[in-house]
Design a protein around this motif. Sequence first.
Motif, PDB file in Angstrom:
ATOM      1  N   PRO A 241       0.827  -1.220   0.000  1.00 23.72           N
ATOM      2  CA  PRO A 241       0.000   0.000   0.000  1.00 23.72           C
ATOM      3  C   PRO A 241       0.854   1.261   0.000  1.00 23.72           C
ATOM      4  N   ASP A 242       0.220   2.382  -0.335  1.00 25.62           N
ATOM      5  CA  ASP A 242       0.846   3.710  -0.228  1.00 25.62           C
ATOM      6  C   ASP A 242       2.181   3.790  -0.952  1.00 25.62           C
ATOM      7  N   MET A 243       2.247   3.191  -2.138  1.00 27.42           N
ATOM      8  CA  MET A 243       3.506   3.178  -2.878  1.00 27.42           C
ATOM      9  C   MET A 243       3.222   3.298  -4.362  1.00 27.42           C
ATOM     10  N   ALA A 244       4.128   3.995  -5.082  1.00 28.18           N
ATOM     11  CA  ALA A 244       4.000   4.181  -6.519  1.00 28.18           C
ATOM     12  C   ALA A 244       5.059   3.356  -7.250  1.00 28.18           C
ATOM     13  N   HIS A 245       5.199   3.600  -8.554  1.00 29.73           N
ATOM     14  CA  HIS A 245       5.969   2.695  -9.413  1.00 29.73           C
ATOM     15  C   HIS A 245       7.439   2.585  -9.027  1.00 29.73           C
ATOM     16  N   LEU A 246       8.111   3.711  -8.781  1.00 31.39           N
ATOM     17  CA  LEU A 246       9.539   3.659  -8.442  1.00 31.39           C
ATOM     18  C   LEU A 246       9.697   3.303  -6.969  1.00 31.39           C
ATOM     19  N   MET A 247       9.454   2.042  -6.678  1.00 24.74           N
ATOM     20  CA  MET A 247       9.358   1.575  -5.300  1.00 24.74           C
ATOM     21  C   MET A 247      10.636   1.800  -4.506  1.00 24.74           C
ATOM     22  N   MET A 248      11.789   1.709  -5.153  1.00 27.19           N
ATOM     23  CA  MET A 248      13.050   1.851  -4.426  1.00 27.19           C
ATOM     24  C   MET A 248      13.398   3.300  -4.106  1.00 27.19           C
ATOM     25  N   LEU A 249      12.683   4.256  -4.707  1.00 26.79           N
ATOM     26  CA  LEU A 249      12.932   5.677  -4.472  1.00 26.79           C
ATOM     27  C   LEU A 249      11.741   6.390  -3.867  1.00 26.79           C
ATOM     28  N   ASP A 250      10.605   5.736  -3.791  1.00 24.31           N
ATOM     29  CA  ASP A 250       9.376   6.396  -3.367  1.00 24.31           C
ATOM     30  C   ASP A 250       9.398   6.665  -1.863  1.00 24.31           C
ATOM     31  N   THR A 251       8.413   7.401  -1.398  1.00 30.09           N
ATOM     32  CA  THR A 251       8.357   7.844  -0.013  1.00 30.09           C
ATOM     33  C   THR A 251       8.473   6.687   0.984  1.00 30.09           C
ATOM     34  N   HIS A 252       7.783   5.602   0.706  1.00 20.38           N
ATOM     35  CA  HIS A 252       7.749   4.474   1.638  1.00 20.38           C
ATOM     36  C   HIS A 252       8.621   3.315   1.158  1.00 20.38           C
ATOM     37  N   TRP A 253       9.768   3.651   0.553  1.00 26.23           N
ATOM     38  CA  TRP A 253      10.665   2.629   0.005  1.00 26.23           C
ATOM     39  C   TRP A 253      11.052   1.590   1.047  1.00 26.23           C
ATOM     40  N   GLU A 254      11.172   2.025   2.311  1.00 25.38           N
ATOM     41  CA  GLU A 254      11.660   1.108   3.344  1.00 25.38           C
ATOM     42  C   GLU A 254      10.705  -0.062   3.563  1.00 25.38           C
ATOM     43  N   GLU A 255       9.404   0.135   3.313  1.00 24.72           N
ATOM     44  CA  GLU A 255       8.454  -0.970   3.453  1.00 24.72           C
ATOM     45  C   GLU A 255       8.760  -2.059   2.428  1.00 24.72           C
ATOM     46  N   ALA A 256       9.097  -1.655   1.210  1.00 29.08           N
ATOM     47  CA  ALA A 256       9.471  -2.637   0.186  1.00 29.08           C
ATOM     48  C   ALA A 256      10.782  -3.318   0.547  1.00 29.08           C
ATOM     49  N   ALA A 257      11.750  -2.550   1.040  1.00 25.36           N
ATOM     50  CA  ALA A 257      13.037  -3.121   1.419  1.00 25.36           C
ATOM     51  C   ALA A 257      12.878  -4.112   2.570  1.00 25.36           C
ATOM     52  N   LYS A 258      12.060  -3.766   3.542  1.00 26.01           N
ATOM     53  CA  LYS A 258      11.832  -4.675   4.679  1.00 26.01           C
ATOM     54  C   LYS A 258      11.193  -5.975   4.212  1.00 26.01           C
ATOM     55  N   ARG A 259      10.230  -5.870   3.310  1.00 22.41           N
ATOM     56  CA  ARG A 259       9.573  -7.091   2.835  1.00 22.41           C
ATOM     57  C   ARG A 259      10.551  -7.963   2.067  1.00 22.41           C
ATOM     58  N   LEU A 260      11.368  -7.347   1.224  1.00 19.78           N
ATOM     59  CA  LEU A 260      12.374  -8.101   0.474  1.00 19.78           C
ATOM     60  C   LEU A 260      13.385  -8.740   1.414  1.00 19.78           C
ATOM     61  N   GLU A 261      13.854  -8.007   2.412  1.00 19.75           N
ATOM     62  CA  GLU A 261      14.836  -8.557   3.337  1.00 19.75           C
ATOM     63  C   GLU A 261      14.238  -9.679   4.173  1.00 19.75           C
ATOM     64  N   GLY A 262      12.981  -9.543   4.538  1.00 18.89           N
ATOM     65  CA  GLY A 262      12.320 -10.608   5.285  1.00 18.89           C
ATOM     66  C   GLY A 262      12.236 -11.889   4.476  1.00 18.89           C
ATOM     67  N   TRP A 263      11.916 -11.743   3.181  1.00 22.49           N
ATOM     68  CA  TRP A 263      11.872 -12.924   2.292  1.00 22.49           C
ATOM     69  C   TRP A 263      13.253 -13.535   2.135  1.00 22.49           C
ATOM     70  N   LEU A 264      14.282 -12.719   1.954  1.00 17.73           N
ATOM     71  CA  LEU A 264      15.646 -13.230   1.832  1.00 17.73           C
ATOM     72  C   LEU A 264      16.055 -13.985   3.092  1.00 17.73           C
ATOM     73  N   ARG A 265      15.755 -13.411   4.266  1.00 19.42           N
ATOM     74  CA  ARG A 265      16.136 -14.037   5.517  1.00 19.42           C
ATOM     75  C   ARG A 265      15.372 -15.341   5.727  1.00 19.42           C
ATOM     76  N   ALA A 266      14.093 -15.361   5.368  1.00 13.78           N
ATOM     77  CA  ALA A 266      13.301 -16.584   5.532  1.00 13.78           C
ATOM     78  C   ALA A 266      13.769 -17.686   4.583  1.00 13.78           C
ATOM     79  N   THR A 267      14.279 -17.303   3.420  1.00 14.54           N
ATOM     80  CA  THR A 267      14.687 -18.288   2.411  1.00 14.54           C
ATOM     81  C   THR A 267      16.098 -18.783   2.624  1.00 14.54           C
ATOM     82  N   TRP A 268      17.002 -17.884   3.019  1.00 10.35           N
ATOM     83  CA  TRP A 268      18.415 -18.258   3.138  1.00 10.35           C
ATOM     84  C   TRP A 268      18.965 -18.150   4.557  1.00 10.35           C
ATOM     85  N   GLY A 269      18.159 -17.790   5.524  1.00 16.04           N
ATOM     86  CA  GLY A 269      18.610 -17.814   6.908  1.00 16.04           C
ATOM     87  C   GLY A 269      19.459 -16.616   7.286  1.00 16.04           C
TER      88      GLY A 269
END
Length: 269
Positions: A241-269
């Motif tokens: 939610p609350d995010m536009a196309h340039l997800m890595m630069l948008d206002t709430h970029w950290e929400e996308a980064a947190k979700r990606l890091e959570g997936w990486l940590r869950a997959t590779w420990g």
Amino acid sequence: MSAHPLKIHHHPAKRPSQRPPLLFVHGGYTNARCWEHNFIPYFQQKGYDCHALDLSGHGASGGHERLHDFGIKDYARDVAHAVAELPARPVLIGHSMGGFVVQRYLEMHRQHPPAGVALMASVPPFGINASAWRMLTTAPDLLAALNLFQANEHYHPDIDQAQRLLFSADVDRERLSDWVRRFQPESMRAIFDLSMISLFPVSHLPAVPALVLGAANDQLIAPHEVVATACRLGVTAEILPDMAHLMMLDTHWEEAAKRLEGWLRATWG
């Protein structure tokens, strides 16, 4: 092997780990620097060895003088070149057109897949025609500005147009102005490839760990298109939610980064 130099920007982890390296693949009209403001420092701090590729004709890579000769397959070959340079199989992280380039890479390298893939606001398997039609009917001025920029590199959309197309309404205006100046035209051949792909059947991809993220306020890639990409990879799409196309630069970029890091940590420990 590319006929011109390809730039792979290396950003070592702040504290080394046994996790796979990350290879970031940018989308159209931009370059690897889009990852360097927020995402790469974030993942460096989390212990990930980060690499960001400038595709042919973009950023610090060669080939600018023949940009319009490069198609999606050429960009996938750029990714293959970068993967071969890394010490271990990476997780490929692709945004927008870069997400489609990652899909094409998977098609071309079925026998040697990456460790995993994460696609953010990716062009879907059937290309960009639906996005173009949606813009024509809902925001024709933005489509016209994009076409003018493509035809003349000295023309840049104004700040308000760029914000409506790519960013949230509350994005920092100084950062927005800086990024509008950094945009570059995209390869006409690559755009043609993304427009014509809908004429061909969608092939299956090899099974790899995958994360597919979309942005609820994206003006270019609609949620159902994110779902189509996720289905191709056999996973469930996640729309932030609350995010536009340039997800890595948008206002709430950290929400996308947190979700990606959570997936990486869950997959590779």
